[in-house]
Design an enzyme around this catalytic site. Structure first.
Site, PDB file in Angstrom:
ATOM      1  N   ARG A 266     -39.544  50.776   4.978  1.00  0.00           N
ATOM      2  CA  ARG A 266     -40.609  51.741   4.683  1.00  0.00           C
ATOM      3  C   ARG A 266     -40.581  52.005   3.179  1.00  0.00           C
ATOM      4  O   ARG A 266     -39.497  52.058   2.565  1.00  0.00           O
ATOM      5  CB  ARG A 266     -40.395  53.062   5.434  1.00  0.00           C
ATOM      6  CG  ARG A 266     -40.797  53.040   6.890  1.00  0.00           C
ATOM      7  CD  ARG A 266     -42.332  52.946   7.078  1.00  0.00           C
ATOM      8  NE  ARG A 266     -42.712  52.958   8.483  1.00  0.00           N
ATOM      9  CZ  ARG A 266     -42.927  51.863   9.214  1.00  0.00           C
ATOM     10  NH1 ARG A 266     -42.780  50.665   8.685  1.00  0.00           N
ATOM     11  NH2 ARG A 266     -43.308  51.964  10.481  1.00  0.00           N
ATOM     12  N   GLU A 295     -49.622  53.880   0.669  1.00  0.00           N
ATOM     13  CA  GLU A 295     -50.307  52.662   1.115  1.00  0.00           C
ATOM     14  C   GLU A 295     -51.763  52.982   1.406  1.00  0.00           C
ATOM     15  O   GLU A 295     -52.031  54.032   1.987  1.00  0.00           O
ATOM     16  CB  GLU A 295     -49.614  52.105   2.368  1.00  0.00           C
ATOM     17  CG  GLU A 295     -48.182  51.689   2.083  1.00  0.00           C
ATOM     18  CD  GLU A 295     -47.465  51.098   3.308  1.00  0.00           C
ATOM     19  OE1 GLU A 295     -48.080  50.967   4.379  1.00  0.00           O
ATOM     20  OE2 GLU A 295     -46.280  50.771   3.168  1.00  0.00           O
ATOM     21  N   HIS A 317     -47.882  45.343   3.592  1.00  0.00           N
ATOM     22  CA  HIS A 317     -47.301  45.823   4.861  1.00  0.00           C
ATOM     23  C   HIS A 317     -47.617  44.811   5.968  1.00  0.00           C
ATOM     24  O   HIS A 317     -48.321  45.108   6.931  1.00  0.00           O
ATOM     25  CB  HIS A 317     -47.823  47.224   5.216  1.00  0.00           C
ATOM     26  CG  HIS A 317     -46.890  47.931   6.161  1.00  0.00           C
ATOM     27  ND1 HIS A 317     -46.640  49.276   6.098  1.00  0.00           N
ATOM     28  CD2 HIS A 317     -46.129  47.464   7.183  1.00  0.00           C
ATOM     29  CE1 HIS A 317     -45.775  49.614   7.035  1.00  0.00           C
ATOM     30  NE2 HIS A 317     -45.458  48.524   7.713  1.00  0.00           N
TER      31      HIS A 317
END
Ligand code: NAD
Length: 369
Positions: A266, A295, A317
């Protein structure tokens, strides 16, 4: 089924939505690709939906649980990480939430491995050279060389599901393996890997003897040629071993100047300003990030600095983004299938309605007998 369940999905999860509808569920899917605004989630929960299908982009906390009091029965998250769901709030309101552990383990681990390989072997700058017609000659060392992965030492930070899967893949590349995990150590697994390493060497499958062991974080960082991070995001107060900014100026400076960092866990586990500085000032040789503090990555992020781009891979991601892993309707193969099954288990009262026996429920501690 007597009751018709109502579900709001904050994103489309493919054919699994149709399977829920075939079961008689009334499922509304947020039609846009980006996350819905929080007030829309609140509105839907207020309207009395029985279940929510969420992604890591949706903040699920007391505000949501409060308006769902008496009606919201389950939150089914399509991800293994659930740092967007406030666990303490879910427990206070006694709402079980599910996640999709295991089905994305191998996909994420192989992605981390591919990242470290493409980073160290400089595949991105090398392809640019070819495409931009700057490849003028074959030369023993010009314009640059990469570093081999085979035979090197990797530190695996976090030896849960994905960390262990990465260890398995690294052992096939004749790597030495340093493990660090303050909360969970699987010594049986490590012993098994050592046996495989020894057998491969004894049979001539690999030349050198290789090894695997648990060490401290400092030893792992000071010794490793590669560091790969596989921890959940745990903020201060959420754990005795928080992971927020686990990689900061101090820990990055422990790494060797020839070492590479890969983070597919993360974003907030890595202090982005510190990693940009580490690359600019060459405390480390390179880094690859799949996840970010914010993000999608903001346009003005210091991570976009062209001065470090040849040593810095940035992915969107993407580690679990493989076809079967993301979308299979089979709960044993796909995140989508597992999400739907987690929702069904709670709403239809599978496992004799005992939440603690339901395999995909995370916050089992909130439910007594
Ligand atoms: P897991 O719970 O099986 O493993 C996490 C491990 O981290 C545990 O063993 C835990 O003890 C350890 N840990 C906790 N605090 C630590 C600390 N301070 N230092 C070192 N280790 C610590 O989880 P998993 O299934 O392996 O997934 C790990 C994380 O990867 C998820 O929580 C998720 O956030 C992330 N993830 C990202 C993607 C992606 O697309 N980039 C995909 C899958 C998972």
């Amino acid at each position: 089924m007597s009751k018709k369940f109502r579900v709001f999905a904050t994103c489309d999860i493919g054919d699994s939505i149709e399977l829920l509808r075939k079961r008689g569920y009334e499922v509304e899917v947020y039609p846009r690709p980006e996350a819905p605004p929080k007030n829309l989630i609140i509105e839907k929960v207020k309207s009395g939906v029985d279940g929510l299908i969420t992604t890591l982009r949706d903040p699920i906390d007391a505000e949501v649980f409060e308006v769902g009091k008496g009606t919201l029965k389950v939150v089914a998250q399509i991800a293994v990480g659930f740092d967007n769901i406030n666990r303490a709030d879910a427990n206070r309101y006694k709402v079980p939430f599910t996640h999709t552990a295991d089905v994305l383990t191998e996909a994420t681990a192989e992605f981390a491995f591919f990242l470290l390989g493409s980073l160290a072997r400089k595949m991105w700058p090398a392809e640019h050279l070819t495409r931009e017609n700057r490849w003028g000659y074959w030369h023993p060392y010009l314009p640059f060389l990469g570093d081999e992965v085979t035979g090197k030492t990797i530190a695996v930070i976090g030896t849960g599901r994905i960390g262990l899967a990465l260890i398995k893949k690294c052992s096939g590349f004749d790597m030495n393996i340093l493990c660090y995990d303050p909360a969970y150590q699987n010594h049986e697994y490590v012993k098994g890997i050592q046996e495989v390493m020894d057998l491969r060497q004894a049979r001539g499958i690999q030349k050198e003897k290789t090894w695997i062991k648990y060490v401290s974080l400092e030893e792992a960082l000071r010794t490793a040629d590669f560091v790969s991070v596989h921890v959940p995001l745990l903020r201060e107060g959420e754990s005795t071993t928080p992971t927020y900014h686990l990689f900061n100026e101090k820990t990055l400076r422990m790494m060797k100047p020839t070492a590479y960092l890969v983070n597919t866990s993360r974003g907030p586990v890595v202090d982005e300003l510190a990693v940009a500085k580490a690359l600019r000032e060459k405390w480390i040789a390179g880094a690859a990030l799949d996840v970010y503090e914010k993000e999608p990555l903001p346009e003005d992020s210091p991570l976009r600095d062209p001065a470090i781009e040849d040593r810095f891979r940035l992915l969107p991601h993407f580690a679990s983004a493989a076809r079967i892993t993301r979308l299979s309707t089979d709960p044993n193969k796909g995140m989508a299938g597992r999400t739907a099954q987690g929702l069904i288990d709670v709403l239809e009262g599978n496992y004799d309605g005992d939440v603690r026996k339901m395999p995909y429920v995370v916050n089992k501690e909130a439910f007594g007998k």
